[in-house]
Structures are given as C-alpha cells and as structure tokens.
Motif scaffolding. Structure first.
Motif, PDB file in Angstrom:
ATOM      1  N   SER A   1      -8.575   6.473   1.003  1.00 25.93           N
ATOM      2  CA  SER A   1      -9.883   6.697   1.623  1.00 25.93           C
ATOM      3  C   SER A   1     -10.526   5.359   1.978  1.00 25.93           C
ATOM      4  O   SER A   1     -10.162   4.306   1.436  1.00 25.93           O
ATOM      5  CB  SER A   1     -10.794   7.475   0.675  1.00 25.93           C
ATOM      6  OG  SER A   1     -10.217   8.721   0.336  1.00 25.93           O
ATOM      7  N   ASN A   2     -11.514   5.406   2.881  1.00 28.68           N
ATOM      8  CA  ASN A   2     -12.155   4.154   3.284  1.00 28.68           C
ATOM      9  C   ASN A   2     -13.022   3.609   2.158  1.00 28.68           C
ATOM     10  O   ASN A   2     -13.410   4.316   1.226  1.00 28.68           O
ATOM     11  CB  ASN A   2     -12.985   4.352   4.571  1.00 28.68           C
ATOM     12  CG  ASN A   2     -14.086   5.381   4.387  1.00 28.68           C
ATOM     13  OD1 ASN A   2     -14.974   5.226   3.561  1.00 28.68           O
ATOM     14  ND2 ASN A   2     -14.029   6.448   5.178  1.00 28.68           N
ATOM     15  N   SER A   3     -13.358   2.325   2.252  1.00 29.26           N
ATOM     16  CA  SER A   3     -14.080   1.630   1.183  1.00 29.26           C
ATOM     17  C   SER A   3     -15.492   2.185   0.988  1.00 29.26           C
ATOM     18  O   SER A   3     -16.053   2.074  -0.099  1.00 29.26           O
ATOM     19  CB  SER A   3     -14.150   0.133   1.490  1.00 29.26           C
ATOM     20  OG  SER A   3     -14.794  -0.094   2.736  1.00 29.26           O
TER      21      SER A   3
ATOM     22  N   THR B   1       0.837  -1.202   0.000  1.00 31.38           N
ATOM     23  CA  THR B   1       0.000   0.000   0.000  1.00 31.38           C
ATOM     24  C   THR B   1       0.866   1.243   0.000  1.00 31.38           C
ATOM     25  O   THR B   1       1.966   1.252   0.558  1.00 31.38           O
ATOM     26  CB  THR B   1      -0.943   0.026   1.207  1.00 31.38           C
ATOM     27  OG1 THR B   1      -1.704   1.238   1.195  1.00 31.38           O
ATOM     28  CG2 THR B   1      -0.180  -0.070   2.512  1.00 31.38           C
ATOM     29  N   MET B   2       0.359   2.280  -0.655  1.00 30.76           N
ATOM     30  CA  MET B   2       1.120   3.521  -0.722  1.00 30.76           C
ATOM     31  C   MET B   2       0.718   4.497   0.381  1.00 30.76           C
ATOM     32  O   MET B   2       1.264   5.596   0.477  1.00 30.76           O
ATOM     33  CB  MET B   2       0.928   4.196  -2.084  1.00 30.76           C
ATOM     34  CG  MET B   2      -0.427   4.848  -2.291  1.00 30.76           C
ATOM     35  SD  MET B   2      -1.790   3.681  -2.545  1.00 30.76           S
ATOM     36  CE  MET B   2      -1.447   3.145  -4.200  1.00 30.76           C
ATOM     37  N   CYS B   3      -0.204   4.108   1.237  1.00 31.10           N
ATOM     38  CA  CYS B   3      -0.765   5.043   2.217  1.00 31.10           C
ATOM     39  C   CYS B   3       0.241   5.475   3.274  1.00 31.10           C
ATOM     40  O   CYS B   3       0.111   6.558   3.847  1.00 31.10           O
ATOM     41  CB  CYS B   3      -1.990   4.416   2.881  1.00 31.10           C
ATOM     42  SG  CYS B   3      -3.361   4.141   1.728  1.00 31.10           S
ATOM     43  N   ASN B   4       1.230   4.638   3.569  1.00 31.81           N
ATOM     44  CA  ASN B   4       2.234   4.982   4.583  1.00 31.81           C
ATOM     45  C   ASN B   4       3.533   5.501   3.969  1.00 31.81           C
ATOM     46  O   ASN B   4       4.536   5.646   4.663  1.00 31.81           O
ATOM     47  CB  ASN B   4       2.540   3.762   5.454  1.00 31.81           C
ATOM     48  CG  ASN B   4       1.333   3.317   6.254  1.00 31.81           C
ATOM     49  OD1 ASN B   4       0.545   4.147   6.712  1.00 31.81           O
ATOM     50  ND2 ASN B   4       1.174   2.006   6.414  1.00 31.81           N
ATOM     51  N   LEU B   5       3.492   5.740   2.651  1.00 30.86           N
ATOM     52  CA  LEU B   5       4.701   6.188   1.967  1.00 30.86           C
ATOM     53  C   LEU B   5       4.725   7.704   1.847  1.00 30.86           C
ATOM     54  O   LEU B   5       3.684   8.352   1.786  1.00 30.86           O
ATOM     55  CB  LEU B   5       4.781   5.563   0.570  1.00 30.86           C
ATOM     56  CG  LEU B   5       4.772   4.028   0.500  1.00 30.86           C
ATOM     57  CD1 LEU B   5       4.782   3.574  -0.950  1.00 30.86           C
ATOM     58  CD2 LEU B   5       5.958   3.440   1.269  1.00 30.86           C
ATOM     59  N   SER B   6       5.909   8.259   1.771  1.00 34.32           N
ATOM     60  CA  SER B   6       6.047   9.697   1.622  1.00 34.32           C
ATOM     61  C   SER B   6       5.838  10.097   0.171  1.00 34.32           C
ATOM     62  O   SER B   6       5.972   9.270  -0.745  1.00 34.32           O
ATOM     63  CB  SER B   6       7.449  10.138   2.076  1.00 34.32           C
ATOM     64  OG  SER B   6       8.433   9.522   1.264  1.00 34.32           O
TER      65      SER B   6
END
Length: 520
Positions: free
Chosen positions: A122-124, A94-99
């Motif tokens: 965003s949430n599902s 997942t890219m959500c925790n990437l800078s």
C-alpha cells in the motif's frame, strides 16, 4: 460597570503589596524544606511520563514493515508471462512484484499491522495513517484540553483524565479489525496523551520549593527514558506474537496507575489558592509541607492575594496570554523554539529505518541516549542559564544531524554515532525547554502556556514522517533538514528572559511586575 481588563489591580489594592506577603512568597514559606512527602508525590506524578513514552513510540514496532525472505518454490509456471514477476532472489528488494508463495514473512503474520492487514504494497499515506492521526490527536487534544488544568479540572484531575483516555483507547485498539478503526483509536490515544507530560511537569514543579524545582522536574525525563527503553525489550520478547500484545502490556498498567493517582496524589496548592479554594489548599499543603500546621494556617490567613477578575472558561487563559505584549512575545518565541526541537526529537527515532542498522538495537541506543541527556539536565540545570543550555545543544544537534548524511566507506559506519549525538543533544534541549517554559509563566496560565509549547513540539514532529519518507530517496531531505531547523531554533532564546534561580509567580500582574523590575 466592572473593570473588564483581566489580571489588573487598582491603586488601593496595589498599596497593600508593601504591607502583606504575596501568594507566591506565602506558598514558598508554607511548603518549607524538601521532604520525603514531596519526593514521593513527585515520584508518583512523574511516573506518568513512563506510560507517555510507551504510547508515543510504540508504533515504531507495531506499525513496522516486518522482515521477509524468499521461499524455495519449484512449482512456478515457466512461461515468459510470469518469469520476471514471480522470480525471487537475494537481490530482490520488494515483494510487491512477486507471486504468491515465492516469499514469506520471517515472523508471524500478526507481527505488525502491515503484515496482518496485507498493507506491504500500500502507499505510504495509508501505512502512515495511524501515526499521522496519533500526532493529529496530540494537536487536537492539546488545543481542546489545554486550559482545563488551569480553569476547571486542575492539575491532578487533568492528569487522571489524560492517562485514562490514553490507556482505554490503547486497550480498545487491540480489537481493531482494520487500519481505519485502528487509526481512529490512535487519534483518541493521541488526544489523551497530549496533556500528560504537561500536567505532570506543572504539578511536580508546584509541589516543591524553588530550590529543588529544577532537579525534581528531571525525574519525569528519567521515567520517560525508561518507558522508551522498555519498548524494544518488550517488542523483542513479543517478536513471535501479535502486535496487539504490546498494547495490552502497556495499557493495563496505565489503568492501574490511574487508580494510584486518584487516591494518593495531592492537587497543587498554588492552583487551589489561585482559584480561591483556601480550605482545599490548606489540606494539600498539610500533606506535603515540612512546616508546622499552625504556621501554615497563620501564613495563609495573613497573605495578600488579589482575586483574579477574569471569567474562567475554556480559552480564557490562552486569550490572556496573547493579549498582553510581554506574554504573547514569550509564547511565540517558545513555540518557535519548540518546533525545531520537536522535528528532531520525534523525527530521529522514526528515521532509524533509513539507516543500515538493526532496528531493535538502534531504538535501544536512542532510548539509552536519553539517560545521559537527563543526567546532564539534572547536573547543569542550576549551574548554567537556561537560554545558554538550549542554544548550545540545539546547535550541536543540528551540526551532527547534517553530518549523518555524509556518504562514504568510513562515514557510513559513523552515521549511527552522529545520529545518536544529534538525538542526545535534542533530548537535552527538550528537557531544559520544558523546565524553562514552566518558569516563564505564572500559575494561573502555566499549564496552558506549557500545553502550547508542547503543541509546537508535536507540530514540528508531525512533519517528521514526511521528511523521513522523502529521506529514503535523498537523505538530505531527512537529516539535513532536521539539522538546519533545530540549529536555528535555539536563537529564539534571545527574545526571552532568563529564569535561573527565580521564584515562580502566581498571577499575571506579579509576573509583569517582576519582568519590568528586571528590565529596569
């Protein structure tokens, strides 16, 4: 005081039945043998299914999560505060925790609504809002517009209005600035799409005689398959451009189709006669019949038909269907059957992302599986009882859907095969289910009954996004539940009469008498 009981005849009127031909038998005689005019009319009306399929499954591509990759950035801060949150490796899921700057989309940012509006984290509930509102629009549109084709608008005008509403809302959605406006247009699109298949199927079945009714009804299923199949090809061509192009490519041809419907499609003569519009019915019959015009005039003038005594309003047909015991039993049984079929029919394509398979290829294979389903329906529709076909294919679909959750080195490779067999069986069940429903109810309420049946299918489909989401964690909650529900749905057929080879009825009284004669 006038009799308030709808669709009933007094004894004097009933005696006339034995001396004059009925409306149903008269129309069968007037329509005559199958000819090119009837074929071309059926072909033009059935083309609506092509555009229906495109709008039904277009969000598989426009609302999808686009592929992405790690970028080779070297200017990261080496402090401990950013070490774990900004590192991107081939194992990152997942890219959500990437800078920012450590990853990028493989294609253009405008490739889907997810990438354009930065909804990847965003949430599902938010990302699935457009698809959910589309299904809600289908339910709402079906409930509000269900009886207009039986009451005031008729089959042709209902088809025209539905296609126009679907195409215009789809076209305007290309100007959406955010997901909220986009979702609102998807709701309107669903409202229009809700009655397209219903109106097209009923109109084609009423333009031909009983001998060719089953085969002609299958034409719409072929067009739906071609429409579904056109999507992955269009999406692949458009993979380097904006998702908005897909809506342009599908909505503009639909608007042009509406013009053809307005000027070249004939209204159902059955519906016109039931409404007491004899002159218009004669004109429609003369355009499609193989019988000489003088014989048509003579047959219409000498037929027996008791005018319906109920007051036509928006929900009168639904009220009548639920008031009579035999019709309410049929409606409830057919809706129970439709719920299970719809869950798999709409759920399987949405769940393809849960399989380790190329999205374009898997959608193409699912679309292609509708072709043999239509061929099987065309081949067996007049050879095997409707109830038996539905029962067999719902059970097969259920078994292979459950088998698709099996894990293991060998079983994982067979998952897509099991999914395709299950989807093919659900498609075949769905095709026969729609034809069967049109034959179970008379002309005066046929469109309303079929609309309710299709709403049951859509209602089942509305649960599929939730199960697909849950299936990402536990596959049984997706394909396992799909299989159990559709496997049981075919059992509702034991509550319904068989209609193979039977002529269509036009009034509730005629259908009730025929049903009583079968039981006797």
């Amino acid at each position: 005081m006038a009799d308030s009981t709808p669709f009933l005849c007094d004894d004097t009127e009933t005696d006339k039945v034995h001396h004059l031909p009925s409306l149903g038998s008269t129309i069968e005689k007037c329509i005559g043998d199958f000819n090119w005019n009837q074929f071309l009319q059926s072909l033009l009306v059935s083309l609506a299914w092509f555009f229906d399929a495109q709008q039904t499954f277009i969000s598989v591509f426009t609302d999808s999560q686009q592929p992405w990759h790690c970028t080779n950035t070297t200017n990261h801060n080496s402090s401990s505060s950013s070490s774990s949150s900004s590192s991107c490796t081939t194992n990152t899921t997942t890219m959500c925790n990437l800078s920012n700057g450590s990853w990028a989309w493989d294609g253009p940012t405008q490739g889907s609504i997810i990438s354009e509006w930065n909804l990847q984290c965003s949430n599902s509930i938010l990302t699935g809002l457009p698809a959910s509102l589309f299904f809600m629009g289908c339910l709402f549109g079906g409930l509000v517009l269900a009886t207009l084709a039986d009451s005031s608008l008729g089959r042709k005008n209902m088809l025209l209005f539905s296609c126009l509403l679907m195409s215009l809302s789809s076209l305007v959605s290309t100007m959406s600035p955010n997901i909220w406006v986009y979702s609102a247009f998807k709701f309107l699109c669903g409202c229009g799409r809700a009655t397209i298949g219903t109106s097209a199927l009923v109109l084609t079945s009423e333009l031909v005689g009983k001998k060719w009714r089953g085969q002609i009804s299958v034409i719409g299923f072929f067009f739906f398959t071609i429409g579904f199949l056109s999507l992955p090809a269009m999406a692949y061509i458009n993979r380097s451009s904006s998702w908005r192009n897909l809506y342009l490519w599908t909505s503009v041809p639909t608007i042009l189709y509406c013009i053809l419907v307005k000027f070249f499609v004939q209204e159902s003569p059955r519906w016109l006669l039931v409404q007491g519009r004899k002159e218009e019915a004669l004109a429609s019959l003369k355009c499609i019949t193989s019988t000489t015009h003088s014989n048509v005039n003579l047959a219409i003038n000498s037929m027996f038909h008791i005018e319906e005594t109920w007051n036509v309003d928006l929900y009168s047909a639904l009220k009548i269907l639920l008031q009579k015991k035999w019709s309410s039993r049929r409606v409830l049984a057919i809706m129970g059957m439709g719920f299970g079929i719809g869950l798999v029919y709409y759920g399987m394509p949405l769940g393809l992302g849960n399989l380790s398979f190329n999205l374009y290829l898997s959608v193409t294979l699912n679309a292609l599986s509708e072709l043999p389903a239509s061929l099987i329906t065309f081949t067996v529709i007049d050879k095997i009882n409707r109830r038996s076909i539905i029962l067999i294919f719902t059970i097969v679909s259920g078994v292979f859907s459950v088998m698709s959750i099996m894990e293991g080195k060998i079983w994982s490779k067979l998952q897509i095969l099991f999914e395709l067999i299950s989807f093919f069986s659900a498609c075949t069940s769905f095709n026969v289910y729609l034809i069967y429903t049109t034959e179970l109810f008379p002309t005066c309420v046929r469109n309303s009954a079929l609309s309710m049946a299709r709403q049951a299918v859509v209602f089942g489909g509305s649960f599929s996004p939730l199960l697909v989401g849950a299936g990402r964690v536990n596959k049984f909650l997706c394909y396992g539940v799909f299989g159990l529900v559709i496997g049981c749905s075919g059992v509702f057929g034991v509550l319904l009469p068989e209609t193979k080879g039977r002529a269509l009825c036009d009034t509730m009284d005629e259908e009730e008498r025929k049903g009583s004669a079968i039981l006797a």
